[in-house]
Scaffold this active site. Structure first.
Site, short mmCIF file in Angstrom:
data_model
loop_
_atom_site.label_atom_id
_atom_site.label_comp_id
_atom_site.label_asym_id
_atom_site.label_seq_id
_atom_site.Cartn_x
_atom_site.Cartn_y
_atom_site.Cartn_z
N CYS A 79 30.85 61.50 14.33
CA CYS A 79 30.76 60.40 15.17
C CYS A 79 29.87 60.73 16.30
O CYS A 79 28.57 60.34 16.00
CB CYS A 79 32.28 60.18 15.93
SG CYS A 79 32.41 58.63 16.49
N HIS A 168 36.21 60.67 11.76
CA HIS A 168 36.89 61.79 12.41
C HIS A 168 37.68 62.56 11.37
O HIS A 168 38.90 62.62 11.82
CB HIS A 168 37.63 61.59 13.38
CG HIS A 168 36.75 60.97 14.79
ND1 HIS A 168 36.13 61.72 15.38
CD2 HIS A 168 36.56 59.63 15.17
CE1 HIS A 168 35.30 60.88 16.36
NE2 HIS A 168 35.56 59.50 16.33
N GLU A 170 38.52 65.61 11.85
CA GLU A 170 39.33 66.64 12.53
C GLU A 170 40.71 65.77 13.07
O GLU A 170 41.68 66.53 13.88
CB GLU A 170 38.59 67.20 13.76
CG GLU A 170 38.32 65.86 14.90
CD GLU A 170 37.35 64.95 14.66
OE1 GLU A 170 36.82 64.97 13.50
OE2 GLU A 170 37.05 64.14 15.66
#
Lengths: 188, 290
Positions: A79, A168, A170
């Site tokens: 991002c 994302h 994560e």
């Protein structure tokens, strides 16, 4: 193997948790003295690219990190991290400008445009993807390889030792994208 | 709805380690963005001026908020009154990135908060303790901040609220599973949220500090006390050199344990906002919305 995570602002601890689940040592880079430690890869997390771009300069991290990336340090930008690596940014100046991609910031609009989807990622199959006020890649050049697209927009790419995703990884429990990056480090 | 709530919690995660600044004009918004703000809070009057002006304080003019949205690329937040769900509907209609259902404005409902589960846009709410925080989350808030005492330049209440919340979280962590039911009853919060706190030792959403932060040292203090980021309201644009102070607070939040750096950052910042002591406040905003 040790992976450094840029921890100036944003969702850096989520990356650290993913690395810990994969039994990889990691530490945070918050200022110049943190660069004295050895590391084999670097993660640029999500957050606000304007904040990170400014702090990189003010905390004397910009030049040394840019040099390492140019010398082939494996780097993974998610991002805002993608924006930091892009050679061209549609609204404003680029940051590291080490990767042959041009990006559109806030490409899906404001928070109401944020979304979750699952899509094919080259070599990995269906991957959960969370987009938060995300950018997308307008076009790629040089050695850049497109790894994933959503609604005909490029949202993941790789050029040599640089990996970027507009989403994302994560934020999901799926660790395959992080493993993909670790394999890039191992294969170096 | 569930997907949307997850996305809204995740936007707050992207703001972590950052500073959210109150701004009243596009020019101030640009100064804040250039200084490294991770988001701005658009409002007509900063809390210190709301105190000075007195009277009923409401949601800002949508035109003014739109002007700020057009002037920066970072997320833009705006405040609505506690319980005023139509102000919230208006803010959603202009695609605000985050709504602050805020005790800084005059409450529109003295009993009920907004049912935030009915909205697509995210909400942040103030809290003084674990009970208030979990009640707001149950209503649909996807981010929490301490209330502090806005517009005073006095950090004591924010410190009290952060310490109270963290002490209560530690207490909940140490309860036996069967004691949680009674704790949920005492705190007047849903059992499942309390169970999350018991298991994870933190709130289920991101928790920022707010209210009375005026210096880089104040910001670093809140971070060391466990805040995941900081709101700065009156502290910046009520000070002598807003751009420099804002940039210093941003850096202090990133390197909040580096005293040597914070010492350098604290030099030559010009005049801090004057501030009002707790005993001198006529209007206690933290008492609004429990």
């Amino acid at each position: 193997m040790t992976v450094a995570v840029l921890a100036l602002q944003g969702a850096f601890s989520e990356h650290e948790q993913a690395l810990k689940k994969l039994d990889v040592d990691c530490f945070e880079i918050r200022q110049n003295s943190d660069l004295n430690r050895n590391f084999d890869g670097l993660i640029l997390p999500g957050g606000e690219s304007t904040v990170m771009g400014k702090l990189l300069h003010e905390l004397a991290l910009y030049e040394p990190l840019k040099q390492k990336i140019q010398e082939g340090l494996p780097v993974f930008g998610t991002c805002a991290g993608l924006i930091l690596l892009a050679k061209e940014v549609d609204s404003g100046l680029p940051h590291f400008a080490t990767m042959n991609i041009s990006v559109r910031r806030n490409a899906y609009g404001r928070q109401l445009g944020s979304f979750y989807t699952e899509a094919d990622f080259k070599g990995l199959g269906q991957i959960p993807m969370t987009f938060i006020r995300a950018p997308y890649i307008l076009n790629v050049s040089g050695n850049t390889e497109v790894l994933a697209t959503v609604n005909e927009h490029i949202i993941a790419a790789k050029e040599n030792s640089q990996l970027v995703t507009a989403f994302h990884p994560e934020l999901s429990a799926d660790l395959r994208i992080h493993e993909y990056f670790l394999n890039m480090i191992k294969g170096r | 709805m569930n997907d949307r709530y997850e996305l809204n919690k995740q936007l707050a995660q992207m703001l972590k380690g950052g500073v959210i600044m109150d701004v009243t004009t596009p020019e101030q918004a640009k100064i804040a963005e250039a200084a490294g703000a991770c988001a701005v809070m658009a409002l007509e009057r900063i809390p210190a001026d709301i105190r000075a002006a007195g009277g009923v304080s409401r949601m800002s003019d949508p035109k003014m908020i739109k002007g700020i949205q057009e002037s920066v690329s970072i997320p833009v937040m705006a405040k609505c009154r506690i319980g005023h769900f139509v102000e919230a509907q208006i803010l959603e209609a202009i695609e605000i990135d985050y709504i602050d259902e805020s005790e800084v404005l005059s409450p529109a409902d003295d009993k009920y908060h907004i049912d935030k589960t009915q909205f697509k846009v995210p909400f942040v709410c103030g809290a003084r303790d674990l009970g208030e925080a979990l009640r707001r989350i149950a209503e649909g808030a996807s981010m929490i901040r301490t209330k502090g005492e806005p517009g005073t330049g006095d950090v004591v209440q924010a410190v009290r609220h952060m310490r109270t919340m963290n002490a209560e979280i530690r207490r909940i962590q140490n309860l036996c599973a069967d004691e949680l039911y009674e704790a949920a009853k005492q705190l007047q919060v849903p059992y499942d949220l309390l169970q999350y706190v018991h298991e994870n030792g933190k709130l289920p959403v991101v928790n920022f500090a707010a209210g009375g932060v005026a210096t880089p040292a104040d910001a670093a203090l809140m971070m060391q006390l466990g805040a995941e980021g900081v709101f700065v309201g009156s502290g910046i644009f009520k000070s002598g050199n807003p751009a420099k102070r804002a940039a210093a607070i941003v850096k202090a939040v990133t390197n909040y344990t580096d005293a040597k750096l914070i010492a350098e950052l604290s030099e030559d910042l010009g005049e801090a906002m004057v501030g009002i002591n707790e005993q001198e406040i006529a209007l206690i905003m933290e008492e609004r919305g429990k």
